[in-house]
Design a protein around this motif. Structure first.
Motif, mmCIF file in Angstrom:
data_model
loop_
_atom_site.group_PDB
_atom_site.id
_atom_site.type_symbol
_atom_site.label_atom_id
_atom_site.label_comp_id
_atom_site.label_asym_id
_atom_site.label_seq_id
_atom_site.Cartn_x
_atom_site.Cartn_y
_atom_site.Cartn_z
ATOM 1 N N ALA A 276 47.552 -114.222 61.902
ATOM 2 C CA ALA A 276 47.646 -115.187 63.008
ATOM 3 C C ALA A 276 48.065 -116.553 62.480
ATOM 4 O O ALA A 276 48.906 -117.241 63.073
ATOM 5 C CB ALA A 276 46.302 -115.275 63.734
ATOM 6 N N HIS B 242 51.329 -126.735 70.637
ATOM 7 C CA HIS B 242 52.607 -127.202 70.094
ATOM 8 C C HIS B 242 53.545 -127.684 71.204
ATOM 9 O O HIS B 242 54.229 -128.706 71.051
ATOM 10 C CB HIS B 242 53.276 -126.085 69.292
ATOM 11 N N HIS C 299 56.037 -123.114 63.489
ATOM 12 C CA HIS C 299 55.942 -124.564 63.705
ATOM 13 C C HIS C 299 55.651 -125.356 62.442
ATOM 14 O O HIS C 299 55.573 -126.577 62.500
ATOM 15 C CB HIS C 299 54.841 -124.857 64.740
ATOM 16 N N THR D 208 44.324 -117.245 68.890
ATOM 17 C CA THR D 208 44.871 -118.243 67.964
ATOM 18 C C THR D 208 46.318 -118.564 68.308
ATOM 19 O O THR D 208 46.714 -119.735 68.430
ATOM 20 C CB THR D 208 44.796 -117.710 66.507
ATOM 21 N N ILE D 209 47.117 -117.490 68.478
ATOM 22 C CA ILE D 209 48.545 -117.703 68.747
ATOM 23 C C ILE D 209 48.748 -118.389 70.097
ATOM 24 O O ILE D 209 49.522 -119.353 70.220
ATOM 25 C CB ILE D 209 49.297 -116.356 68.672
ATOM 26 N N LEU E 212 47.463 -122.196 69.803
ATOM 27 C CA LEU E 212 48.250 -123.062 68.927
ATOM 28 C C LEU E 212 49.692 -123.234 69.428
ATOM 29 O O LEU E 212 50.263 -124.321 69.308
ATOM 30 C CB LEU E 212 48.229 -122.527 67.492
ATOM 31 N N PHE E 213 50.270 -122.174 70.008
ATOM 32 C CA PHE E 213 51.622 -122.334 70.563
ATOM 33 C C PHE E 213 51.577 -123.247 71.787
ATOM 34 O O PHE E 213 52.483 -124.058 72.014
ATOM 35 C CB PHE E 213 52.235 -120.970 70.919
ATOM 36 N N MET F 176 40.969 -112.661 68.444
ATOM 37 C CA MET F 176 41.143 -113.773 67.516
ATOM 38 C C MET F 176 42.620 -114.061 67.252
ATOM 39 O O MET F 176 43.038 -115.221 67.247
ATOM 40 C CB MET F 176 40.393 -113.497 66.207
ATOM 41 N N VAL F 177 43.406 -113.001 67.035
ATOM 42 C CA VAL F 177 44.835 -113.211 66.777
ATOM 43 C C VAL F 177 45.531 -113.696 68.051
ATOM 44 O O VAL F 177 46.254 -114.701 68.041
ATOM 45 C CB VAL F 177 45.494 -111.909 66.258
#
Lengths: 210, 111
Positions: free
Chosen positions: A47, B108, A55, B100-101, B104-105, B96-97
């Motif tokens: 992840a 961003h 980014h 998280t992605i 965070l994306f 979790m994966v």
């Protein structure tokens, strides 16, 4: 496979060693819990890599710059081959009375694993010296090295474990404790090949075409 | 893998050969899926987001193959504890994966 005597992941001793088969259920399940927690660790690193490789390049090298498809394919075949030869070692452990065949398959597995680790070290050398891509250059590179090196360290630890068990096979013979340790190492080794599927797919193959 | 140790009933005689074939099947399927994935990239058959889907499915297939043929995980009743542990781990990993992605994306795009 008849289901009644299959009690845990990996190759079951079954009737070739009934006592060992009973003893295996608990210790192998315990080891399976550890392996699953290890999967969570790798998942988090994946992840982090997914986020950082998109980014976190900071104007430095992109995933494509680190991809050498031939090198990635060679490493993949080495590790897949070693996973298969460990399967052959497990069969020798279960069905062969002598130790010769078991030790021969383990030795082949060790060589394949050692060449894999050596190849990875060579990759790192190329990235740092020729591609000017050291881990401290960007968040992406930090995540890249963290993911691949954590896997590489696991493989190196598996090699050390294999060497220790080889000594134990020579020293104690194929007593029950040594058999159970080999069965857990087999699970560890197969699991590392499964983690590598994720690495060659998302780091190298997807890195080449994204 | 035809000779067998003492003390194994005759009905079990073909078990070593069957277990050997199981590893061979797993090895051949894994090799085929690996070469398909590398071939698709080397021949430029996939690109961009589509590549992520195709390569992801090939990887998932190979993971299932190796769980099935190398780690001997299947849907038998006696295996349910191990399978449940894998499925629970898959749930945790997915949360979790994926989380998280996602977060965070999203962060961003707001920066």
């Amino acid at each position: 496979m008849s289901g009644a005597d299959t009690r845990h992941p990996g190759l079951n001793l079954g009737q070739t060693d009934a006592g060992g088969h009973d003893a295996a259920e608990e210790v192998v399940f315990g080891f399976w819990v550890f392996l699953m927690s290890d999967m969570v660790l790798f998942a988090i690193l994946f992840a982090t890599y997914a986020t950082m490789s998109t980014h976190g390049q900071a104007g430095g090298p992109a995933p494509l710059d680190l991809v050498d498809l031939g090198s990635a394919l060679a490493e993949t075949l080495l590790l897949l081959g070693s996973s298969f030869t460990f399967g052959m070692a497990s069969l020798a452990l279960k069905y062969r009375e002598g130790r010769t065949r078991l030790v021969a398959w383990l030795a082949l597995t060790f060589v394949l694993g050692a060449v894999f680790v050596g190849w990875e070290v060579h990759d790192v050398h190329v990235w740092i010296t020729q591609d000017d891509a050291p881990p401290q250059r960007s968040g992406f590179l930090s995540a890249h090295y963290l993911l691949t090196a954590t896997h590489g360290l696991h493989v190196a630890a598996g090699l050390l474990w294999m060497a220790v068990i080889a000594v134990q096979i020579g020293w104690f013979g194929l007593i029950r404790e040594v058999k159970l340790r080999l069965m857990r190492l087999a699970l560890f080794w197969h699991m590392l090949d499964i983690v590598w599927i994720g690495i060659f797919t998302f780091v190298f193959l997807y890195g080449a075409v994204r | 893998m035809t000779d067998r140790p003492e003390g194994i009933p005759e009905s079990e005689a073909d078990r070593p050969a069957r277990e050997f074939r199981r590893y061979v099947t797993g090895g051949v399927l894994s090799l085929a899926l690996t070469l398909a994935a590398f071939g698709a990239v080397a021949l430029r058959l996939v690109a961009g987001q589509g590549a992520l889907v195709v390569l992801g499915l090939l990887a998932l297939a190979q993971i299932v193959v190796q769980f099935r043929y190398f780690l001997h995980i299947d849907l038998q009743k006696s295996h349910r504890d191990d399978l449940q542990l894998i499925l629970f781990t898959a749930l945790i990993v997915g949360l979790m994966v994926g989380g998280t992605i996602w977060i965070l994306f999203d962060q961003h795009t707001r920066m």
